[in-house]
Design a protein around this motif. Structure first.
Motif, PDB file in Angstrom:
ATOM      1  N   HIS A 150       2.631  -3.041  -1.396  1.00 60.56           N
ATOM      2  CA  HIS A 150       1.290  -2.506  -1.109  1.00 60.56           C
ATOM      3  C   HIS A 150       1.423  -1.265  -0.213  1.00 60.56           C
ATOM      4  O   HIS A 150       2.014  -1.327   0.866  1.00 60.56           O
ATOM      5  CB  HIS A 150       0.441  -3.560  -0.410  1.00 60.56           C
ATOM      6  N   GLY A 151       0.900  -0.156  -0.686  1.00 64.96           N
ATOM      7  CA  GLY A 151       0.999   1.093   0.059  1.00 64.96           C
ATOM      8  C   GLY A 151       2.194   1.951  -0.324  1.00 64.96           C
ATOM      9  O   GLY A 151       2.381   3.037   0.246  1.00 64.96           O
ATOM     10  N   ARG A 152       3.018   1.492  -1.277  1.00 62.24           N
ATOM     11  CA  ARG A 152       4.175   2.250  -1.732  1.00 62.24           C
ATOM     12  C   ARG A 152       3.979   2.750  -3.155  1.00 62.24           C
ATOM     13  O   ARG A 152       3.191   2.217  -3.925  1.00 62.24           O
ATOM     14  CB  ARG A 152       5.442   1.377  -1.676  1.00 62.24           C
ATOM     15  N   ALA A 189       1.715  -3.203 -10.862  1.00 64.17           N
ATOM     16  CA  ALA A 189       0.604  -2.312 -10.510  1.00 64.17           C
ATOM     17  C   ALA A 189      -0.482  -3.054  -9.734  1.00 64.17           C
ATOM     18  O   ALA A 189      -1.117  -2.485  -8.832  1.00 64.17           O
ATOM     19  CB  ALA A 189       0.021  -1.676 -11.763  1.00 64.17           C
ATOM     20  N   ALA A 190      -0.701  -4.328 -10.060  1.00 71.17           N
ATOM     21  CA  ALA A 190      -1.733  -5.110  -9.369  1.00 71.17           C
ATOM     22  C   ALA A 190      -1.383  -5.355  -7.901  1.00 71.17           C
ATOM     23  O   ALA A 190      -2.270  -5.635  -7.094  1.00 71.17           O
ATOM     24  CB  ALA A 190      -1.933  -6.445 -10.080  1.00 71.17           C
ATOM     25  N   ALA A 191      -0.110  -5.236  -7.556  1.00 72.86           N
ATOM     26  CA  ALA A 191       0.319  -5.459  -6.167  1.00 72.86           C
ATOM     27  C   ALA A 191       0.188  -4.214  -5.305  1.00 72.86           C
ATOM     28  O   ALA A 191       0.352  -4.295  -4.081  1.00 72.86           O
ATOM     29  CB  ALA A 191       1.774  -5.934  -6.155  1.00 72.86           C
ATOM     30  N   ASP A 222      10.345   6.678  -2.544  1.00 75.29           N
ATOM     31  CA  ASP A 222       9.279   6.629  -1.542  1.00 75.29           C
ATOM     32  C   ASP A 222       9.897   6.124  -0.244  1.00 75.29           C
ATOM     33  O   ASP A 222      10.038   4.919  -0.027  1.00 75.29           O
ATOM     34  CB  ASP A 222       8.160   5.703  -2.011  1.00 75.29           C
ATOM     35  N   GLY A 223      10.311   7.058   0.611  1.00 74.24           N
ATOM     36  CA  GLY A 223      10.975   6.681   1.851  1.00 74.24           C
ATOM     37  C   GLY A 223      12.285   5.975   1.583  1.00 74.24           C
ATOM     38  O   GLY A 223      13.156   6.502   0.897  1.00 74.24           O
ATOM     39  N   ASN A 224      12.403   4.760   2.085  1.00 75.80           N
ATOM     40  CA  ASN A 224      13.637   3.991   1.901  1.00 75.80           C
ATOM     41  C   ASN A 224      13.645   3.185   0.606  1.00 75.80           C
ATOM     42  O   ASN A 224      14.549   2.374   0.380  1.00 75.80           O
ATOM     43  CB  ASN A 224      13.834   3.017   3.075  1.00 75.80           C
TER      44      ASN A 224
END
Length: 246
Positions: A150-152, A189-191, A222-224
């Motif tokens: 969530h958020g990635r 995608a739902a997560a 995406d970041g790490n």
């Protein structure tokens, strides 16, 4: 560095495991295999070695050679059980994919999901390919109750590819290419926090990337966190993961 690679007892994807294993070990890193029970010797989906349908749709010759080299290595067995994993003992986490029924042992393990969530909270490099992001989608952050994704931003096995493989082979192999009733893309995608955080990548998958040609490949960083879609992305996926570790 020590890289953790959890695997099911059987049916993982040849290319998605063997290519990263080869490239990581060549670079001097230690790949630690974890299985549900300590000491298990995991095996890939045999159809991917012999050819899924009429000798086609399986692993390319080079990844198949890497696989045979990998399973011959005395270190390639479950050095640790999932329940005994200590997240802080590892510098990176690699979650490979595969679609055959044996993968459900790995994709559906609540124990493994908990251990993966513990590693995620350390902020160290995490790489997931094909069905691998399902483990992350199902791993909950205890602080929020949401998926760690969530958020990635992420990719995974795209619906169009999973559906195409199923329709092409169902007459002979039934639901071999459908690990679960829901498509991998739909669950992943739902997560996510937003539908825009899912990156499908190009629709054309007629060629696979190689060690010297990444043009057909696609990954999301995406970041790490690094993700990829299918075996055709494996070389670029492994190269980018190496860069994240170093």
């Amino acid at each position: 560095m020590r890289i953790l690679m959890p695997l099911p007892d059987r049916d993982f994807d040849v290319t998605e495991v063997a290519v990263p294993w080869q490239m990581l070990t060549e670079a001097g890193h230690e790949v630690v295999v974890a299985t549900e029970r300590q000491g298990a010797a995991p095996a890939a989906d045999p159809r991917l070695l012999d050819g899924v349908l009429f000798g086609r749709l399986g692993a390319e010759p080079e990844p198949a050679r890497f696989y045979h080299r990998m399973v011959a290595d005395p270190g390639f067995r479950g050095a640790v059980a999932w329940q005994d994993l200590v997240a802080a003992d590892y510098d990176g986490l690699l979650l490979a994919g595969g679609h055959a029924p044996g993968m459900r042992q790995y994709l559906g393990s609540a124990v493994l999901q908990q251990k993966v969530a513990e590693f995620w909270r350390l902020g160290r490099p995490v790489a997931a390919i094909c069905h691998g992001p399902l483990v992350l989608a199902r791993a909950q952050d205890p602080a929020t109750g949401r998926s760690v994704l969530h958020g990635r931003r992420t990719t995974c096995l795209p619906e169009f590819l999973e559906r195409s493989a199923y329709l092409l082979t169902a007459w002979r192999l039934g639901r071999y290419y459908r690990t679960y009733p829901a498509y991998v893309q739909d669950e992943v995608a739902a997560a996510l926090a937003s539908p825009a955080d899912f990156r499908r990548g190009p629709r054309t998958l007629s060629r696979r990337g190689t060690a010297t040609d990444h043009r057909p490949a696609f990954v999301v960083e995406d970041g790490n966190y690094l993700s990829a879609r299918w075996p055709g992305d494996a070389y670029l996926f492994a190269e980018r993961f190496l860069a994240m570790l170093e």
